[in-house]
Structures are given as C-alpha cells and as structure tokens.
Write a protein that holds these residues in place. Structure first.
Motif, PDB file in Angstrom:
ATOM      1  N   TRP A 124       0.869  -1.193   0.000  1.00 42.36           N
ATOM      2  CA  TRP A 124       0.000   0.000   0.000  1.00 42.36           C
ATOM      3  C   TRP A 124       0.898   1.232   0.000  1.00 42.36           C
ATOM      4  CZ3 TRP A 124      -4.775   0.070  -1.492  1.00 42.36           C
ATOM      5  CH2 TRP A 124      -5.543   1.227  -1.314  1.00 42.36           C
ATOM      6  N   GLY A 125       1.057   1.858  -1.132  1.00 38.96           N
ATOM      7  CA  GLY A 125       1.892   3.056  -1.242  1.00 38.96           C
ATOM      8  C   GLY A 125       2.931   2.882  -2.339  1.00 38.96           C
ATOM      9  N   LYS A 126       3.043   3.934  -3.182  1.00 37.82           N
ATOM     10  CA  LYS A 126       4.039   3.896  -4.261  1.00 37.82           C
ATOM     11  C   LYS A 126       5.094   4.974  -4.003  1.00 37.82           C
ATOM     12  CE  LYS A 126       0.715   2.619  -7.904  1.00 37.82           C
ATOM     13  NZ  LYS A 126      -0.638   2.870  -7.440  1.00 37.82           N
ATOM     14  N   ARG A 127       6.361   4.606  -4.260  1.00 37.08           N
ATOM     15  CA  ARG A 127       7.398   5.650  -4.215  1.00 37.08           C
ATOM     16  C   ARG A 127       7.642   6.207  -5.608  1.00 37.08           C
ATOM     17  NH1 ARG A 127      10.606   0.797  -4.115  1.00 37.08           N
ATOM     18  NH2 ARG A 127      12.425   0.970  -5.473  1.00 37.08           N
ATOM     19  N   ASP A 128       7.202   5.468  -6.638  1.00 35.21           N
ATOM     20  CA  ASP A 128       7.265   5.968  -8.024  1.00 35.21           C
ATOM     21  C   ASP A 128       5.974   5.529  -8.698  1.00 35.21           C
ATOM     22  OD1 ASP A 128       7.646   5.990 -10.893  1.00 35.21           O
ATOM     23  OD2 ASP A 128       9.792   6.262 -10.526  1.00 35.21           O
ATOM     24  N   ILE A 137       5.557   2.207 -10.902  1.00 35.56           N
ATOM     25  CA  ILE A 137       4.897   1.427  -9.850  1.00 35.56           C
ATOM     26  C   ILE A 137       5.945   0.724  -8.981  1.00 35.56           C
ATOM     27  CG2 ILE A 137       3.061  -0.186  -9.256  1.00 35.56           C
ATOM     28  CD1 ILE A 137       1.553   0.588 -11.614  1.00 35.56           C
ATOM     29  N   LEU A 138       6.652   1.549  -8.222  1.00 33.87           N
ATOM     30  CA  LEU A 138       7.613   1.039  -7.242  1.00 33.87           C
ATOM     31  C   LEU A 138       7.007   1.254  -5.861  1.00 33.87           C
ATOM     32  CD1 LEU A 138      10.894   2.431  -8.818  1.00 33.87           C
ATOM     33  CD2 LEU A 138       9.829   0.187  -9.080  1.00 33.87           C
ATOM     34  N   PRO A 139       6.966   0.210  -5.050  1.00 34.61           N
ATOM     35  CA  PRO A 139       6.235   0.302  -3.777  1.00 34.61           C
ATOM     36  C   PRO A 139       7.055   0.929  -2.653  1.00 34.61           C
ATOM     37  CG  PRO A 139       7.155  -1.885  -4.008  1.00 34.61           C
ATOM     38  CD  PRO A 139       7.557  -1.123  -5.251  1.00 34.61           C
ATOM     39  N   THR A 140       6.355   1.373  -1.627  1.00 31.57           N
ATOM     40  CA  THR A 140       7.036   1.909  -0.440  1.00 31.57           C
ATOM     41  C   THR A 140       7.413   0.793   0.534  1.00 31.57           C
ATOM     42  OG1 THR A 140       4.820   2.360   0.415  1.00 31.57           O
ATOM     43  CG2 THR A 140       6.035   4.230  -0.489  1.00 31.57           C
ATOM     44  N   ASN A 141       6.872  -0.421   0.313  1.00 31.39           N
ATOM     45  CA  ASN A 141       7.295  -1.558   1.150  1.00 31.39           C
ATOM     46  C   ASN A 141       7.171  -2.869   0.364  1.00 31.39           C
ATOM     47  OD1 ASN A 141       4.227  -0.913   2.398  1.00 31.39           O
ATOM     48  ND2 ASN A 141       4.596  -3.079   2.078  1.00 31.39           N
ATOM     49  N   SER A 142       7.935  -3.853   0.799  1.00 32.29           N
ATOM     50  CA  SER A 142       7.814  -5.186   0.204  1.00 32.29           C
ATOM     51  C   SER A 142       6.486  -5.803   0.636  1.00 32.29           C
ATOM     52  CB  SER A 142       8.976  -6.075   0.670  1.00 32.29           C
ATOM     53  OG  SER A 142      10.192  -5.558   0.193  1.00 32.29           O
ATOM     54  N   SER A 143       6.049  -6.841  -0.060  1.00 35.53           N
ATOM     55  CA  SER A 143       4.776  -7.488   0.287  1.00 35.53           C
ATOM     56  C   SER A 143       4.877  -8.986   0.016  1.00 35.53           C
ATOM     57  CB  SER A 143       3.634  -6.856  -0.513  1.00 35.53           C
ATOM     58  OG  SER A 143       3.914  -6.886  -1.898  1.00 35.53           O
ATOM     59  N   TRP A 192       7.083  -9.921  -3.135  1.00 35.91           N
ATOM     60  CA  TRP A 192       7.468  -8.842  -4.046  1.00 35.91           C
ATOM     61  C   TRP A 192       8.485  -8.009  -3.272  1.00 35.91           C
ATOM     62  CZ3 TRP A 192       3.641  -4.318  -5.577  1.00 35.91           C
ATOM     63  CH2 TRP A 192       4.343  -3.362  -6.348  1.00 35.91           C
ATOM     64  N   GLU A 193       9.751  -8.141  -3.662  1.00 36.20           N
ATOM     65  CA  GLU A 193      10.809  -7.392  -2.983  1.00 36.20           C
ATOM     66  C   GLU A 193      10.792  -5.978  -3.542  1.00 36.20           C
ATOM     67  OE1 GLU A 193      12.016  -8.737  -0.482  1.00 36.20           O
ATOM     68  OE2 GLU A 193      11.897 -10.911  -0.819  1.00 36.20           O
ATOM     69  N   MET A 194      10.683  -4.989  -2.648  1.00 35.52           N
ATOM     70  CA  MET A 194      10.479  -3.609  -3.123  1.00 35.52           C
ATOM     71  C   MET A 194      11.662  -3.083  -3.946  1.00 35.52           C
ATOM     72  SD  MET A 194      11.002  -1.384   0.388  1.00 35.52           S
ATOM     73  CE  MET A 194      11.067   0.198  -0.426  1.00 35.52           C
ATOM     74  N   GLY A 195      12.903  -3.520  -3.610  1.00 36.01           N
ATOM     75  CA  GLY A 195      14.081  -3.039  -4.317  1.00 36.01           C
ATOM     76  C   GLY A 195      14.427  -1.610  -3.929  1.00 36.01           C
ATOM     77  N   THR A 196      15.578  -1.157  -4.418  1.00 41.73           N
ATOM     78  CA  THR A 196      16.010   0.213  -4.104  1.00 41.73           C
ATOM     79  C   THR A 196      16.354   1.007  -5.365  1.00 41.73           C
ATOM     80  OG1 THR A 196      18.250  -0.650  -3.794  1.00 41.73           O
ATOM     81  CG2 THR A 196      16.951  -0.306  -1.796  1.00 41.73           C
TER      82      THR A 196
END
Ligand code: PMV
Length: 353
Positions: free
Chosen positions: A20-24, A28-34, A168-172
């Motif tokens: 829940w939350g996108k940094r891009d 579509i890059l997430p703010t946390n892994s899930s 789903w690893e959020m990555g950096t």
C-alpha cells in the motif's frame, strides 16, 4: 498463413503482507515489500488470448467482452510496449524469427469473478496479459523477469506470475530493475493451506487502490511508521513461518497486517473505509473461533485478511473448513454456499450487508 496466437490464465493472489503506497507512480515502485498467496487456477482467474497480425490496424483490448481504450502512455500500453521490446531482442538475435514485434496485437481477457470488487482482479488481469504475450512471443523470460513488466500494469500483478507463496521485494533502484516477485515456496510445499473467499459485496469499490494509495502516502503518518518499523520484520518472520509451516505465526502476522493496512486507510485524510459491518462481523467470528481453540490448549486455526474492499479471505488448514463453513452459514444465514467443491480454494457468498 501462420496464425500467431496464445492463451494463458493467471490466478488472483491475496496478500498477507499488504502493498500500500508507491514511491514511483509511473514505474509502480512500492514503499514496502509485500507477500501473498496465489490462489489455484480453478476459482478466481483471468484468461487472456493475444493475437498478433500484420493486418490489424492497431493494438486493441477487450475486457469481459467489452472493448477498453488503450490509453497512450497508460499501464496497458506500457506493458504491451515492454513485451514488444523483449520480442524485438529475440528477433534481433535470431533473424529467421517472424517480426511479431512490429505487428499490432488484439488482446481479449475474461475474469471468472467480479471485476474491481477488491478481489484483486487487476492482479490476475495484468499477469495474464503479460504471460499471454510472453507465450505469443515465445520469450525465454523467467517469471521474475516478467514480473518487472506486469508490475507496471498493477503492482500486485507481479506476484500472480508465481503460484504458491510469493514475495514482491520492493528493491532500491530508481529504475525499478530490482523490484520484482520471487517465489518463497511453491504451493506443494504447504498444500494444506486453503483460502475461503467470502464475497460480502461484489459492487465496484469506492476508492481505487491507485487513488487511495496516493492519498495515504501524502497524508498518513502511520504509513511512515509501517514502512520503516513494521513491514521489514514482518516480511522476515512470515517467510520463516511459511518455510517452517508454522500456521500459528503465519495467521497472526496475516491478521495483524490486514488490521494495519485498514488502520492506515483510516489514518488517511480524508479517511478511506474498505470494510463494512459484515466484514467486521466476520473478523469477530474468526477472533472468537481462534480464542476458543487457544483457550482449549489448541492453536490459532484461521486467519482473515481484507484487501481494498469488504470481502474476506480466510486462510486455514483444510481440516478446519468443515468447522468454519458451517459457522459462517450459521451466523450469516443469508449466505449461500455457491461452490460445493471446497477443494483447494472455496468460495462462499456472504451477501446481505
Ligand atoms: O496492485 P493494486 O494497485 O491493485 O493494489 C493492491 C493493493 C492491495 O490489494 C490492497 C494489497 C496487495 O498487496 O495486494
């Protein structure tokens, strides 16, 4: 003349640790892994046929029989473009291959369940779209590589490219190249886990996940706490619980994370409510069911979780379904069990909110 066409299916996945939350927002890059469980193919799935033909005038898409516009620069267009460029690499490496990357495609997709009712229809939809194009283009790509593309259709879609338990690893990386799905364990690792879907309402949801996430990222202080201090530890602990087949821990984390996701929605300004009274009554029932088990020296027997809608998904070892289904039917007498075959993943309609 050769016909270039492929049909594949992708099932729905339901998250235990919620994205829940996108940094891009574009990539579509997430703010946390899930982390999620992919349901089996028999119940909730999208089936997609893709066809490439030089006589087609443009790319076109039909969803459940109705043509949808493919907006330029939009998510569907991005997925098609990325898949064509992977096909182009195959053609460049092998000049005898037909130039399918230059042909327009017609894509026809059908869900066997209500669309946009918080049943992760977009996850199954984009995963099926990407996997049907991968089959059409005979791409040598792995599910993780394809997940980089389906992620750009709908974030959670990256997880539907695998069966079983999926992270789903959020990555950096800023370009999203390390934000993809990986298998934690195949379904065969822990086949006892079943999902009971309680369809509380099949209306379209009020606040889309895209709009909701954006508002949460902009306004919720609780989201920042969740991202930094809660999810990383939960991801680690739930993976360990899955590998150890420790249902007690798996269930507690799943319920806590559902609760926190809905708390974050409530912490959003203006607040977002995805659950309704029936959803909350199902929570109360599962809490009580677990309490009685633990009080009698047993373990936690079931875990509820809710996505961006009122429908409940109850994870439980199969042996407990024979207790849980009668309980649901007792407390929600309007419920009709419309799927007698509660093999892997059953469905009960609990309408009547
Ligand atoms: O992928 P989206 O934009 O449909 O968002 C999915 C969000 C949740 O279903 C609520 C959580 C999740 O991880 O699937």
């Amino acid at each position: 003349m050769a016909v270039y066409q492929a049909t594949t299916s992708a099932p729905v996945n339901i998250a235990c640790i919620k994205y829940w939350g996108k940094r891009d927002t574009k990539l579509i890059l997430p703010t946390n892994s899930s982390l999620s469980v992919t349901l089996d193919q028999d119940h909730l799935r999208s089936t997609t046929t893709s066809r490439a033909d030089p006589s087609f005038s443009k790319d076109r898409l039909w969803l459940n029989g109705k043509e949808e516009e493919i907006k330029e620069g939009g998510r569907t267009a991005t997925c098609i473009k990325e898949m064509k460029s992977l096909r182009k690499q195959v053609e460049d490496a092998n000049p005898n291959e037909p130039k399918l990357s230059t042909y327009p495609v017609h894509i026809c997709s059908r869900n066997n369940f209500p669309t946009a009712a918080g049943l992760a229809s977009s996850a199954a939809g984009f995963a099926a779209l990407v996997s049907s194009l991968a089959a059409l283009y005979a791409l040598p790509a792995s599910p993780s590589q394809l997940s980089l593309i389906s992620r750009q259709g709908s974030g959670s879609a990256c997880r539907s490219l695998f069966g079983g338990f999926v992270a789903w690893e959020m990555g950096t990386a800023a370009d999203g190249s390390d934000s993809y799905a990986v298998e934690v364990a195949p379904q065969s690792h822990w086949p006892e886990i079943h999902a009971l879907i309680c369809v509380v309402s099949d209306d379209k949801k009020g606040t889309s996940s895209t709009a909701g996430m954006q508002r949460t990222v902009e306004t919720s202080p609780l989201l920042q706490h969740r991202i930094k201090h809660v999810v990383p530890e939960r991801m680690k602990a739930i993976k360990e619980a899955i590998l150890a087949k420790d249902f007690d821990t798996f269930a507690k984390i799943t319920m806590q994370d559902s609760n926190q996701f809905h708390a974050v929605a409530l912490d959003t300004d203006p607040p977002i409510f995805y659950m309704n009274d029936v959803s909350r009554a199902i929570i109360a029932l599962i809490v009580e069911y677990n309490r009685l088990s633990v009080e009698n020296g047993g373990k936690v027997k079931a875990a509820y979780t809710y996505d961006a809608g009122p429908n409940a998904v109850i994870y439980t070892p199969k042996e407990n379904l024979k207790e849980i289904i009668p309980l649901i039917l007792k407390y929600f007498p309007q419920a009709e069990k419309y799927n007698d075959h509660l093999g892997l993943f059953g469905t009960a309609s609990v309408d009547g909110a």
